[in-house]
Scaffold this active site. Structure first.
Site, mmCIF file in Angstrom:
data_model
loop_
_atom_site.group_PDB
_atom_site.id
_atom_site.type_symbol
_atom_site.label_atom_id
_atom_site.label_comp_id
_atom_site.label_asym_id
_atom_site.label_seq_id
_atom_site.Cartn_x
_atom_site.Cartn_y
_atom_site.Cartn_z
ATOM 1 N N GLU A 218 0.837 -1.195 0.000
ATOM 2 C CA GLU A 218 0.000 0.000 0.000
ATOM 3 C C GLU A 218 0.876 1.251 0.000
ATOM 4 O OE1 GLU A 218 -3.960 -1.583 2.402
ATOM 5 O OE2 GLU A 218 -2.442 -0.448 3.511
ATOM 6 N N CYS A 219 0.598 2.177 -0.892
ATOM 7 C CA CYS A 219 1.184 3.514 -0.952
ATOM 8 C C CYS A 219 2.716 3.452 -0.934
ATOM 9 C CB CYS A 219 0.629 4.386 0.170
ATOM 10 S SG CYS A 219 0.798 6.167 -0.150
ATOM 11 N N GLY A 220 3.358 3.714 0.187
ATOM 12 C CA GLY A 220 4.809 3.640 0.245
ATOM 13 C C GLY A 220 5.329 2.283 -0.170
ATOM 14 N N LEU B 245 3.881 0.298 -2.340
ATOM 15 C CA LEU B 245 3.760 0.279 -3.798
ATOM 16 C C LEU B 245 4.969 0.956 -4.434
ATOM 17 C CD1 LEU B 245 2.235 0.136 -6.562
ATOM 18 C CD2 LEU B 245 1.107 2.268 -5.894
ATOM 19 N N SER C 133 -1.202 -0.790 -4.425
ATOM 20 C CA SER C 133 -2.189 0.271 -4.593
ATOM 21 C C SER C 133 -1.787 1.462 -3.740
ATOM 22 C CB SER C 133 -3.579 -0.224 -4.180
ATOM 23 O OG SER C 133 -4.497 0.847 -4.127
#
Length: 459
Positions: free
Chosen positions: A331-333, A335, A432
């Site tokens: 997730e986020c970082g 990704l 994501s």
């Protein structure tokens, strides 16, 4: 009926000092020998790191929009086990949330769900009699809510507090905090820094605890918390079915200065389902531990990009792990770390793991912020297509050049008709920018554990 002394530390708006008051209260109450359960309303993942330092135990998010009432109240009751008092820090202003005309997703909604009195924090700098108009408006705005006390922040001294108390008598002012520049929490481009001991030394947390003990009426705060009525028996979210011991799996969870944003409730769900969580550091560990799946959460990979790139053995281990078909969820970082590279604001490009194509490009402005609802469009390590769950985005980067693996999700913002594609899937890897809260659909956590368990059995 469950008796849990509790109160909500809410603000007249953002930036009034809710986190300072919450951390100070936690530390001051601990100094009295009390065990404090601490919570954060909304999706914020940085404030809970400060809470944990103050309370000495993990902070849990309570988000009405992402979790719903049953899951939020169940999380609250479970996390209060063994505690003498619960402190819940609000988000933004007391009545701010996912809607401009309703309670949904607001601190006020959570206070009413938990039947908890509110301790209102206001910025009193430059304020005298006007305090009565400000507090009176908040107290009268929603009669189903109890504003039981006020903390005035940034006061000029004891004389200022006395003046404010003369102007505002009910609900009473329980104390006023003077400015303490030496104790200010550090900031960076994404707001508050995480409360690691290097950024926030113990002397800072202790300092706020002492100031709260000296300048706030703790006996009155405790009395307010103890005025909360017993929580009635209520319908709670169903407990996920526990995986049998024979099917137990091991999930590696990235945890260090680069990756540290996880909803505590998500981690507990994985454990309830039979997963053993194994912490590892992409920054400091040379090799992956012996695990069946990986969960790489958010954080600040761009700040530590050179060090992450320099740990080549870890990057190669993760690439081999993904190449062997093992589940990798990010997730986020996380990704950004799985992409081919990260490009910082200085233009420097640092190689990352490379199991997803493209480059994570940092921006000097927000690329996305707010709640989203996700629907999976393809089979993935989370389960079949058509899974719906909720989450939040807050990012200063975008992924460029990954079109070939995009479209695993559609995401939709509240009140926005048009959905957009998101989500990046390559083999057993799924990444994501959405920070998902699995209370919105427990099947997501079940699917991830099932995939990790299958990977273990296939060895």
């Amino acid at each position: 009926m469950t008796v849990i002394p509790r109160l909500v530390v809410a603000g007249a708006g953002s930036g009034v000092g809710k986190t300072t008051v919450t951390v100070g209260l936690c530390r001051a109450l601990r100094a009295r020998g009390l065990t404090v359960a601490v919570f954060k309303c909304g999706p914020d993942y940085l404030d809970p790191t400060y809470h944990q330092r103050g309370a000495g135990r993990p902070s849990h998010n309570l988000d009405g929009w992402m979790m719903g009432r049953a899951a939020a109240t169940a999380t609250f009751v479970r996390a209060c086990a063994g505690a003498d008092i619960a402190i819940i820090e609000g988000m933004m202003g007391l009545f701010d949330g996912a809607s401009p005309t309703a309670d949904v997703g607001s601190t006020a909604e959570m206070a009413k769900w938990l039947n908890a009195p509110v301790l209102l924090v206001v910025d009193a700098s430059g304020v005298a009699r006007s305090i009565a108009a400000l507090v009176g408006g908040f107290a009268a705005f929603d009669r189903d809510l109890t504003v039981g006390g006020v903390i005035c922040n940034h006061v000029g001294g004891r004389g200022h507090v006395q003046l404010l108390r003369q102007a505002q008598q009910s609900p009473p002012i329980l104390g006023g905090l003077t400015r303490q520049g030496r104790l200010a929490f550090p900031e960076r481009h994404l707001g508050l820094r995480s409360a690691d001991r290097a950024a926030v030394p113990e002397v800072v947390i202790d300092g706020w605890g002492r100031q709260v003990a000296e300048e706030i009426d703790l006996d009155a705060v405790l009395a307010l918390a103890r005025s909360a009525p017993p929580l009635p028996a209520m319908e709670v979210a169903p407990t996920p079915t526990r995986v049998s011991a024979a099917g137990r799996c091991r999930i590696g969870v990235a945890l260090d200065d680069a990756f540290h944003f996880y909803y505590e409730d998500n981690l507990r769900r994985l454990e309830t389902l039979g997963a053993e969580l194994v912490r590892f550091s992409p920054l400091g560990d040379a090799r992956l531990p012996d695990v069946d799946g990986l969960y790489i959460g958010g954080g600040y990979p761009e700040v530590h990009a050179a060090a992450l790139a320099g740990n080549r053995s870890m990057r190669e281990d993760i690439a081999r792990f993904a190449g062997a078909g093992k589940p990798v969820y990010a997730e986020c970082g996380g990704l950004m770390y799985l992409a081919g590279a990260v490009r910082g604001l200085d233009g420097q490009v640092h190689a990352m793991v490379g199991v997803l194509p493209g480059t994570a490009v940092m921006s000097d402005r927000l690329e996305a912020i707010g709640y989203v609802e996700v629907e999976t469009q393809r089979p993935s390590l989370l389960g079949p297509p058509g899974l719906r769950f909720r989450g939040h985005q807050f990012r200063y980067s975008r992924l460029e050049g990954a079109e070939s693996v995009s479209g695993a999700y559609t995401i939709q913002r509240p009140g926005v008709v048009v959905a957009v594609t998101e989500g990046y899937r390559a083999g057993s890897v799924l990444g994501s920018y959405v920070h998902a809260h699995w209370a919105s659909n427990p099947r997501v956590a079940e699917g991830f554990v099932a995939g990790c368990t299958a990977a273990r059995s296939a060895v």
